[in-house]
Design a protein around this motif. Structure first.
Motif, PDB file in Angstrom:
ATOM      1  N   LEU A  37       0.823  -1.201   0.000  1.00 37.84           N
ATOM      2  CA  LEU A  37       0.000   0.000   0.000  1.00 37.84           C
ATOM      3  C   LEU A  37       0.866   1.264   0.000  1.00 37.84           C
ATOM      4  O   LEU A  37       0.511   2.273  -0.604  1.00 37.84           O
ATOM      5  CB  LEU A  37      -0.927  -0.014   1.221  1.00 37.84           C
ATOM      6  CG  LEU A  37      -1.941   1.113   1.304  1.00 37.84           C
ATOM      7  CD1 LEU A  37      -2.877   1.098   0.105  1.00 37.84           C
ATOM      8  CD2 LEU A  37      -2.735   1.028   2.589  1.00 37.84           C
ATOM      9  N   THR A  38       2.021   1.198   0.679  1.00 39.41           N
ATOM     10  CA  THR A  38       2.921   2.347   0.702  1.00 39.41           C
ATOM     11  C   THR A  38       3.264   2.771  -0.718  1.00 39.41           C
ATOM     12  O   THR A  38       3.142   3.950  -1.077  1.00 39.41           O
ATOM     13  CB  THR A  38       4.222   1.990   1.447  1.00 39.41           C
ATOM     14  OG1 THR A  38       3.878   1.429   2.708  1.00 39.41           O
ATOM     15  CG2 THR A  38       5.101   3.192   1.636  1.00 39.41           C
ATOM     16  N   ALA A  81       0.248   7.032  -6.399  1.00 40.30           N
ATOM     17  CA  ALA A  81      -1.010   7.747  -6.646  1.00 40.30           C
ATOM     18  C   ALA A  81      -0.899   9.211  -6.233  1.00 40.30           C
ATOM     19  O   ALA A  81      -1.277  10.106  -6.997  1.00 40.30           O
ATOM     20  CB  ALA A  81      -2.155   7.071  -5.893  1.00 40.30           C
ATOM     21  N   VAL A  82      -0.368   9.457  -5.025  1.00 39.30           N
ATOM     22  CA  VAL A  82      -0.346  10.834  -4.518  1.00 39.30           C
ATOM     23  C   VAL A  82       0.603  11.697  -5.347  1.00 39.30           C
ATOM     24  O   VAL A  82       0.238  12.798  -5.790  1.00 39.30           O
ATOM     25  CB  VAL A  82       0.052  10.851  -3.025  1.00 39.30           C
ATOM     26  CG1 VAL A  82       0.269  12.272  -2.556  1.00 39.30           C
ATOM     27  CG2 VAL A  82      -1.029  10.169  -2.202  1.00 39.30           C
ATOM     28  N   VAL A  83       1.813  11.184  -5.588  1.00 38.85           N
ATOM     29  CA  VAL A  83       2.742  11.976  -6.399  1.00 38.85           C
ATOM     30  C   VAL A  83       2.176  12.157  -7.802  1.00 38.85           C
ATOM     31  O   VAL A  83       2.241  13.244  -8.380  1.00 38.85           O
ATOM     32  CB  VAL A  83       4.139  11.303  -6.449  1.00 38.85           C
ATOM     33  CG1 VAL A  83       5.075  12.107  -7.343  1.00 38.85           C
ATOM     34  CG2 VAL A  83       4.705  11.184  -5.059  1.00 38.85           C
ATOM     35  N   GLY A 141       6.451   8.381 -15.948  1.00 34.47           N
ATOM     36  CA  GLY A 141       5.547   7.847 -16.972  1.00 34.47           C
ATOM     37  C   GLY A 141       4.096   8.097 -16.613  1.00 34.47           C
ATOM     38  O   GLY A 141       3.312   8.591 -17.438  1.00 34.47           O
ATOM     39  N   ILE A 142       3.733   7.788 -15.366  1.00 34.35           N
ATOM     40  CA  ILE A 142       2.346   7.973 -14.933  1.00 34.35           C
ATOM     41  C   ILE A 142       1.947   9.447 -14.993  1.00 34.35           C
ATOM     42  O   ILE A 142       0.873   9.804 -15.481  1.00 34.35           O
ATOM     43  CB  ILE A 142       2.149   7.418 -13.501  1.00 34.35           C
ATOM     44  CG1 ILE A 142       2.199   5.888 -13.536  1.00 34.35           C
ATOM     45  CG2 ILE A 142       0.834   7.888 -12.904  1.00 34.35           C
ATOM     46  CD1 ILE A 142       2.153   5.239 -12.167  1.00 34.35           C
ATOM     47  N   ILE A 143       2.833  10.319 -14.523  1.00 32.93           N
ATOM     48  CA  ILE A 143       2.520  11.755 -14.495  1.00 32.93           C
ATOM     49  C   ILE A 143       2.296  12.279 -15.910  1.00 32.93           C
ATOM     50  O   ILE A 143       1.288  12.929 -16.202  1.00 32.93           O
ATOM     51  CB  ILE A 143       3.655  12.544 -13.807  1.00 32.93           C
ATOM     52  CG1 ILE A 143       3.693  12.219 -12.314  1.00 32.93           C
ATOM     53  CG2 ILE A 143       3.487  14.040 -14.032  1.00 32.93           C
ATOM     54  CD1 ILE A 143       4.962  12.668 -11.632  1.00 32.93           C
ATOM     55  N   LEU A 144       3.245  11.971 -16.810  1.00 32.07           N
ATOM     56  CA  LEU A 144       3.123  12.503 -18.171  1.00 32.07           C
ATOM     57  C   LEU A 144       1.873  11.953 -18.854  1.00 32.07           C
ATOM     58  O   LEU A 144       1.204  12.651 -19.609  1.00 32.07           O
ATOM     59  CB  LEU A 144       4.374  12.152 -18.984  1.00 32.07           C
ATOM     60  CG  LEU A 144       5.670  12.771 -18.464  1.00 32.07           C
ATOM     61  CD1 LEU A 144       6.841  12.387 -19.354  1.00 32.07           C
ATOM     62  CD2 LEU A 144       5.555  14.292 -18.382  1.00 32.07           C
ATOM     63  N   LEU A 201      -6.392   6.997 -12.121  1.00 33.32           N
ATOM     64  CA  LEU A 201      -4.951   6.996 -11.869  1.00 33.32           C
ATOM     65  C   LEU A 201      -4.625   6.108 -10.675  1.00 33.32           C
ATOM     66  O   LEU A 201      -3.691   5.304 -10.718  1.00 33.32           O
ATOM     67  CB  LEU A 201      -4.495   8.430 -11.616  1.00 33.32           C
ATOM     68  CG  LEU A 201      -3.008   8.735 -11.486  1.00 33.32           C
ATOM     69  CD1 LEU A 201      -2.768  10.193 -11.820  1.00 33.32           C
ATOM     70  CD2 LEU A 201      -2.445   8.454 -10.107  1.00 33.32           C
ATOM     71  N   PHE A 202      -5.429   6.257  -9.628  1.00 26.64           N
ATOM     72  CA  PHE A 202      -5.185   5.472  -8.409  1.00 26.64           C
ATOM     73  C   PHE A 202      -5.209   3.986  -8.723  1.00 26.64           C
ATOM     74  O   PHE A 202      -4.350   3.221  -8.289  1.00 26.64           O
ATOM     75  CB  PHE A 202      -6.247   5.828  -7.366  1.00 26.64           C
ATOM     76  CG  PHE A 202      -5.971   5.263  -6.006  1.00 26.64           C
ATOM     77  CD1 PHE A 202      -5.016   5.836  -5.195  1.00 26.64           C
ATOM     78  CD2 PHE A 202      -6.661   4.156  -5.544  1.00 26.64           C
ATOM     79  CE1 PHE A 202      -4.750   5.313  -3.946  1.00 26.64           C
ATOM     80  CE2 PHE A 202      -6.400   3.634  -4.300  1.00 26.64           C
ATOM     81  CZ  PHE A 202      -5.445   4.203  -3.489  1.00 26.64           C
TER      82      PHE A 202
END
Lengths: 373, 256
Positions: free
Chosen positions: A166-167, A173-175, A244-247, A306-307
């Motif tokens: 979960l960490t 997810a948060v970033v 990658g996730i952010i972009l 996203l989460f």
């Protein structure tokens, strides 16, 4: 009985205000109105109750009544219901991955700080939201980095390869959310810019990233990117996945925000212009607050997605919550408890997504000004 | 309502000068050779059939629309494409729109203080004091903490007037300020505008309120097909219109 036959005559202009007609009152009235208004609806209601009985009774029986909670091994699971012992024994790993056990307090402290900030930001009763915002966006990320990663201030270094469960899911997810949101807004503004090059670049960016699956992006970041980097240069795998996730998500947020920008009447831009506000002030003070409010449902949708999409990092070997549960299921001591594992994973994801959804609804109500017409 | 100007301009310099202004929307020639000087403190009413270019003309004065030919000089500064120059002129020119265009996410008070605080860099307390002063002038101080969506159309338009006045403009533009209002609210807005006119404000109003034109205007400008057809003293304009098209227009709007 027609209304007019009993209605008292009033002289024009003297008719008093009446209470609205009360047709059905109380629980019985509500039931009759909504569930048993005719034989067909009554039949459907009864059928629905029977279906609910068929589903929920065995489910509760399995999950609660006949479930096993205590013990340390699979031998404790004898009742025939859910074996929550499996989840209990593995909980540490599900939450912290392979984070060193004696350092887990650092994760807990980070989580507690995060929870406090979230409470501060979301509970309407606590004042100084701006302070919380600055703390959350500027101070907290630095503190969290030094706490989780360590390597200074006397904290031992914990490499990101040891992060998991979960960490890791929450870090991703948060970033991802915090970084993709402003980037998405900038892209949305860029796409509506009057400057042709800015507009073309924004369109190209959005269409490129929206057109590829997230899995491809993650593969590229973990497998292909190192091929192009010089020998010896090695990015952290988690960092690459994050970028990658952010972009990727920024392109989705950009389109959601653009939808909101398009819904703002031209008159709002003109009024801001006529008062002498420059582009930045016009956007930040007038247009974006209205546009973002309009697209809260869409934004939260994207955040929820996203989460849940963070689970895809398992294909590049990062062990997020789902991946670590899958790994635990392959433990020969616990074979056959996959249902419990997946139900637990589903429940955890549901709690976070539901929380986001509820908060967004509260926010919508709070930001609603004036009467709907 | 007038305070000291922020920069000195000679008294005899016209507030607004339009010199040979042309504008096109694509191929469509909307403004044709517009020439007009508006003196300081002068009140001009602009009327004409729809599509005659009257709104476009006053929107050129604060650059909500761009003219392609000719010169527009506002308060001694010529409008160019320079952003700083445009923002400076917009600070000196207030505008009231047909559809009010209040900011729905801000309270009435915040609508009024926003520009003074962020554009004029005024301290919040001072901006609020000025805002309350003008809200009293337009007779709705008690609505200061409501949101625009909670007000009637007439109240919203009066807030819009107060919002413009808070920037202490030298010139006020009105773009059909009563056209979107219910009949019983037109008067309260016109009364506010008449009171503003009495303070000596330079005003350019696009309106079909002929009663307002007769009471307030120094000159009435009639536009048709993108041209100024006739400019006249209001009484002359209504009683003795010179141009055929003016006569036709007046006969159409005064019939009922």
């Amino acid at each position: 009985m027609s209304e007019s036959s009993v209605q008292q005559e009033y002289a024009p202009g003297t008719h008093p205000d009446w209470d609205p007609p009360v047709t059905e009152v109380g629980v019985i009235g509500w039931l009759r109105e909504n569930l048993f208004s005719n034989w067909w609806n009554s039949l459907l209601t009864l059928l629905g109750i029977y279906l609910a009985y068929l589903i929920f009774v065995p489910l509760i029986d399995w999950a609660v009544v006949h479930a096993d909670w205590s013990g340390d091994t699979r031998d404790a699971c004898t009742s025939g219901g859910a074996c929550w012992v499996f989840v209990k024994v593995r909980l540490g790993q599900f939450l912290y991955g392979f984070y060193p056990a004696d350092q887990v307090w650092r994760v807990n402290l980070t989580g507690a700080l995060f929870a406090l900030l979230i409470l501060w930001l979301t509970l309407p009763r606590i004042p100084y939201k701006r302070v919380a915002g600055v703390l959350g966006l500027v101070v907290f990320p630095v503190v969290a980095y030094f706490l989780l990663h360590g390597g200074s201030f006397g904290l031992s270094e914990v490499e990101t390869t040891k992060w998991g469960g979960l960490t890791l899911t929450l870090v991703l997810a948060v970033v991802g959310i915090v970084a993709a949101f402003p980037l998405g807004i900038l892209l949305a503004l860029g796409r509506r810019s009057e400057m042709p090059i800015v507009r073309a670049l924004s369109v190209a960016y959005i269409e490129l990233w929206r057109g590829v699956p997230l899995i491809t992006v993650l593969f590229m970041s973990s497998v292909m990117l190192p091929l192009f980097l010089p020998e010896g240069v090695n990015f952290d795998k988690l960092l690459r996945a994050l970028i990658g996730i952010i972009l990727f998500q920024a392109s989705y947020i950009a389109e959601v925000v653009r939808g909101g920008l398009q819904a703002i009447p031209k008159g709002q831009y003109e009024a801001a212009d006529a008062l002498g506000l420059n582009y930045g002030k016009k956007m930040i003070l007038i247009i974006l607050p209205q546009a973002l409010k309009l697209v809260i449902p869409g934004i939260v949708n994207t955040f929820n997605e996203l989460f849940k999409d963070t689970t895809l990092v398992l294909i590049i070997g990062l062990l997020d919550l789902l991946a670590i549960i899958k790994a635990a299921l392959e433990d020969p001591n616990w074979l056959g408890y996959s249902i419990e594992g997946y139900v637990f994973a589903g429940a955890v994801f549901w709690i976070f997504c539901f929380g986001m959804s509820r908060y967004s609804q509260a926010l919508e109500r709070k930001l609603h000004t004036g009467h709907k017409r | 309502m007038t305070d000291k100007k922020t920069h000195p301009v000679p008294e005899d310099m016209p507030a607004v000068q339009l010199q040979g202004v042309h504008k096109w929307y694509g191929e469509f020639h909307v403004l044709k050779n517009i020439n007009m000087d508006v003196a300081r403190g002068e009140r001009i009413v602009i009327c004409g059939p729809s599509g005659s270019g009257k709104s476009t003309m006053i929107r050129c004065i604060n650059r909500l629309e761009e003219h392609q030919k000719g010169h527009i000089i506002v308060d001694g500064t010529e409008l160019t494409s320079d952003v700083k120059n445009i923002e400076q002129i917009r600070r000196e020119v207030g505008m009231v729109f047909q559809h009010f265009n209040l900011f729905p996410h801000l309270t009435v008070l915040e609508n009024c203080t926003l520009a003074p605080i962020w554009v004029r860099k005024m301290p919040r307390a001072e901006a609020e004091e000025i805002a309350m002063h003008y809200l009293e002038k337009v007779r709705i101080p008690e609505q200061a903490n409501k949101y625009p969506g909670q007000l009637s159309g007439g109240q919203q338009q009066r807030v819009a007037i107060a919002r413009s006045l808070c920037m202490n403009p030298a010139i006020m533009l009105f773009d059909e300020p009563t056209s979107a209002l219910d009949p019983e609210m037109i008067k309260e807005v016109l009364d506010t505008m008449i009171e503003l006119a009495e303070t000596g404000m330079t005003m350019l109003c696009v309106t079909h309120e002929m009663g307002f034109a007769k009471t307030v205007a120094n000159r009435v400008v009639f536009m048709d097909g993108g041209e100024i057809i006739e400019t006249n003293d209001p009484h002359e304009f209504f009683d003795n219109p010179q141009h055929e098209r003016t006569q036709l227009f007046l006969s159409q709007i005064l019939q009922h």
